[in-house]
Design a protein around this motif. Structure first.
Motif, mmCIF file in Angstrom:
data_model
loop_
_atom_site.group_PDB
_atom_site.id
_atom_site.type_symbol
_atom_site.label_atom_id
_atom_site.label_comp_id
_atom_site.label_asym_id
_atom_site.label_seq_id
_atom_site.Cartn_x
_atom_site.Cartn_y
_atom_site.Cartn_z
ATOM 1 N N PRO A 1 49.467 -23.114 7.856
ATOM 2 C CA PRO A 1 49.031 -21.899 8.526
ATOM 3 C C PRO A 1 49.969 -21.501 9.662
ATOM 4 O O PRO A 1 50.582 -22.338 10.306
ATOM 5 N N ALA A 2 50.072 -20.221 9.872
ATOM 6 C CA ALA A 2 50.836 -19.689 10.997
ATOM 7 C C ALA A 2 49.855 -19.137 12.021
ATOM 8 O O ALA A 2 48.717 -18.842 11.697
ATOM 9 N N LEU A 3 50.308 -19.009 13.248
ATOM 10 C CA LEU A 3 49.483 -18.375 14.265
ATOM 11 C C LEU A 3 49.358 -16.896 13.946
ATOM 12 O O LEU A 3 50.223 -16.316 13.309
ATOM 13 N N PRO A 4 48.275 -16.266 14.403
ATOM 14 C CA PRO A 4 48.138 -14.826 14.178
ATOM 15 C C PRO A 4 49.329 -14.076 14.778
ATOM 16 O O PRO A 4 49.817 -14.426 15.850
ATOM 17 N N ALA A 5 49.794 -13.048 14.076
ATOM 18 C CA ALA A 5 50.909 -12.251 14.578
ATOM 19 C C ALA A 5 50.484 -11.455 15.808
ATOM 20 O O ALA A 5 51.280 -11.193 16.686
ATOM 21 N N ASP A 6 49.227 -11.043 15.859
ATOM 22 C CA ASP A 6 48.697 -10.303 16.990
ATOM 23 C C ASP A 6 47.620 -11.136 17.661
ATOM 24 O O ASP A 6 46.960 -11.947 17.026
ATOM 25 N N CYS A 7 47.431 -10.892 18.938
ATOM 26 C CA CYS A 7 46.375 -11.573 19.666
ATOM 27 C C CYS A 7 45.042 -10.959 19.258
ATOM 28 O O CYS A 7 44.841 -9.760 19.438
ATOM 29 N N PRO A 8 44.134 -11.734 18.702
ATOM 30 C CA PRO A 8 42.845 -11.160 18.309
ATOM 31 C C PRO A 8 42.001 -10.838 19.542
ATOM 32 O O PRO A 8 42.170 -11.432 20.601
ATOM 33 N N SER A 9 41.102 -9.889 19.381
ATOM 34 C CA SER A 9 40.175 -9.522 20.446
ATOM 35 C C SER A 9 38.767 -9.580 19.868
ATOM 36 O O SER A 9 38.537 -9.130 18.745
ATOM 37 N N PHE A 10 37.832 -10.128 20.615
ATOM 38 C CA PHE A 10 36.491 -10.351 20.103
ATOM 39 C C PHE A 10 35.405 -9.610 20.863
ATOM 40 O O PHE A 10 34.322 -9.410 20.352
ATOM 41 N N ASP B 1 40.892 -10.879 6.524
ATOM 42 C CA ASP B 1 41.253 -9.905 7.555
ATOM 43 C C ASP B 1 40.337 -9.945 8.766
ATOM 44 O O ASP B 1 40.511 -9.180 9.704
ATOM 45 N N GLY B 2 39.358 -10.829 8.785
ATOM 46 C CA GLY B 2 38.402 -10.888 9.895
ATOM 47 C C GLY B 2 38.328 -12.264 10.518
ATOM 48 O O GLY B 2 39.054 -13.182 10.153
ATOM 49 N N TRP B 3 37.424 -12.393 11.480
ATOM 50 C CA TRP B 3 37.231 -13.643 12.206
ATOM 51 C C TRP B 3 35.763 -14.027 12.173
ATOM 52 O O TRP B 3 34.885 -13.162 12.272
ATOM 53 N N THR B 4 35.480 -15.330 12.039
ATOM 54 C CA THR B 4 34.125 -15.848 12.006
ATOM 55 C C THR B 4 33.946 -16.865 13.114
ATOM 56 O O THR B 4 34.784 -17.759 13.270
ATOM 57 N N GLN B 5 32.856 -16.756 13.867
ATOM 58 C CA GLN B 5 32.566 -17.752 14.899
ATOM 59 C C GLN B 5 32.170 -19.057 14.223
ATOM 60 O O GLN B 5 31.312 -19.067 13.346
ATOM 61 N N VAL B 6 32.804 -20.159 14.620
ATOM 62 C CA VAL B 6 32.496 -21.460 14.024
ATOM 63 C C VAL B 6 31.889 -22.440 15.025
ATOM 64 O O VAL B 6 31.342 -23.457 14.631
ATOM 65 N N ALA B 7 31.984 -22.168 16.318
ATOM 66 C CA ALA B 7 31.383 -23.052 17.321
ATOM 67 C C ALA B 7 31.327 -22.298 18.645
ATOM 68 O O ALA B 7 32.142 -21.411 18.897
ATOM 69 N N PRO B 8 30.422 -22.622 19.511
ATOM 70 C CA PRO B 8 29.275 -23.512 19.404
ATOM 71 C C PRO B 8 28.043 -22.744 18.925
ATOM 72 O O PRO B 8 28.069 -21.517 18.793
ATOM 73 N N ASP B 9 26.957 -23.475 18.751
ATOM 74 C CA ASP B 9 25.682 -22.846 18.405
ATOM 75 C C ASP B 9 24.980 -22.335 19.664
ATOM 76 O O ASP B 9 24.273 -21.344 19.635
ATOM 77 N N ALA B 10 25.140 -23.047 20.775
ATOM 78 C CA ALA B 10 24.516 -22.676 22.053
ATOM 79 C C ALA B 10 25.278 -23.362 23.175
ATOM 80 O O ALA B 10 26.088 -24.256 22.936
ATOM 81 N N PHE B 11 25.024 -22.962 24.413
ATOM 82 C CA PHE B 11 25.688 -23.585 25.551
ATOM 83 C C PHE B 11 24.787 -23.525 26.784
ATOM 84 O O PHE B 11 23.884 -22.708 26.853
ATOM 85 N N VAL B 12 25.058 -24.393 27.736
ATOM 86 C CA VAL B 12 24.325 -24.397 29.003
ATOM 87 C C VAL B 12 24.894 -23.299 29.902
ATOM 88 O O VAL B 12 25.959 -22.764 29.622
ATOM 89 N N GLU B 13 24.213 -22.977 30.989
ATOM 90 C CA GLU B 13 24.605 -21.802 31.749
ATOM 91 C C GLU B 13 24.903 -22.018 33.234
ATOM 92 O O GLU B 13 24.390 -21.283 34.070
ATOM 93 N N PRO B 14 25.744 -22.930 33.628
ATOM 94 C CA PRO B 14 26.123 -22.977 35.040
ATOM 95 C C PRO B 14 27.209 -21.939 35.331
ATOM 96 O O PRO B 14 28.080 -21.698 34.507
ATOM 97 N N TRP B 15 27.142 -21.294 36.476
ATOM 98 C CA TRP B 15 28.137 -20.295 36.857
ATOM 99 C C TRP B 15 29.036 -20.894 37.919
ATOM 100 O O TRP B 15 28.550 -21.515 38.863
ATOM 101 N N GLN B 16 30.347 -20.730 37.765
ATOM 102 C CA GLN B 16 31.308 -21.248 38.730
ATOM 103 C C GLN B 16 32.293 -20.147 39.091
ATOM 104 O O GLN B 16 32.490 -19.208 38.330
ATOM 105 N N THR B 17 32.894 -20.286 40.252
ATOM 106 C CA THR B 17 33.887 -19.321 40.704
ATOM 107 C C THR B 17 35.193 -20.046 40.986
ATOM 108 O O THR B 17 35.197 -21.097 41.617
ATOM 109 N N LEU B 18 36.290 -19.474 40.496
ATOM 110 C CA LEU B 18 37.618 -20.002 40.775
ATOM 111 C C LEU B 18 38.272 -19.130 41.837
ATOM 112 O O LEU B 18 38.463 -17.928 41.630
#
Length: 177
Positions: free
Chosen positions: A35-44, A101-118
């Motif tokens: 496989p090669a990397l996508p030629a364009d940066c995908p946007s979701f 020609d498309g993209w499919t989400q493969v992970a995760p099913d759910a996630f926890v929700e802590p908010w952080q600031t950089l």
């Protein structure tokens, strides 16, 4: 001044249709039809600016490797270079797989929700493990992802964040060989 510079960069991203600059040189397959990397940066996220690996922006995204084998790993690092604040949930990452020609989400099913600031100059790193890869050593602030059961092919590791209050997706395309 920083906000104006960031808004100008977001306007440039929108005008360019996504990512600016090369995708860290879209790499060819591994010589055996791999496989090669996508030629364009995908946007979701249609309602977010997209920052891809290698883009010059107030907050940047980098990855350690563009390809990984089924028992390997790579890191992805989000760095606040020049934004007033970058807010994020470090566990709200997503992995997509290219299907035709498309993209499919493969992970995760759910996630926890802590908010952080950089704050300016701070970073957050994700250690992404594929297949039976061993865990890597990391700081307490790093996030361990996986191991993920990913098929060979093109993928994208995506993190959503708020850069100076504006929704932004950070995209690190990679290939599993």
């Amino acid at each position: 001044m920083r906000r104006r510079r960031y808004l100008a960069s977001v306007a440039g991203l929108a005008a360019a249709g996504g990512c600016l600059g090369p995708l860290s040189a879209a790499m060819p397959g591994d010589g055996d039809g791999g496989p090669a990397l996508p030629a364009d940066c995908p946007s979701f996220a249609a309602d977010a600016a997209t920052v891809c690996v290698g883009d010059d922006a107030a907050a940047t995204f980098a990855r350690s490797d563009a390809t990984v084998d089924a028992g390997g790993s790579f890191t992805a690092t989000l760095t606040n270079r020049d934004a007033d604040a970058v807010g994020l949930n470090p566990y709200a990452w997503t992995v997509y797989r290219r299907d035709g020609d498309g993209w499919t989400q493969v992970a995760p099913d759910a996630f926890v929700e802590p908010w952080q600031t950089l704050a300016g100059g701070e970073s957050r790193t994700w250690h992404v493990r594929v297949g039976d890869a061993n865990a890597t050593s990391a700081s307490d602030d790093d996030v361990h992802v996986g191991p993920l059961d990913l098929d060979r092919g093109e993928h994208a590791f995506v993190v959503l964040a708020a850069v100076d209050g504006d929704r932004t997706e950070f995209v690190a395309p990679f290939a599993v060989t």
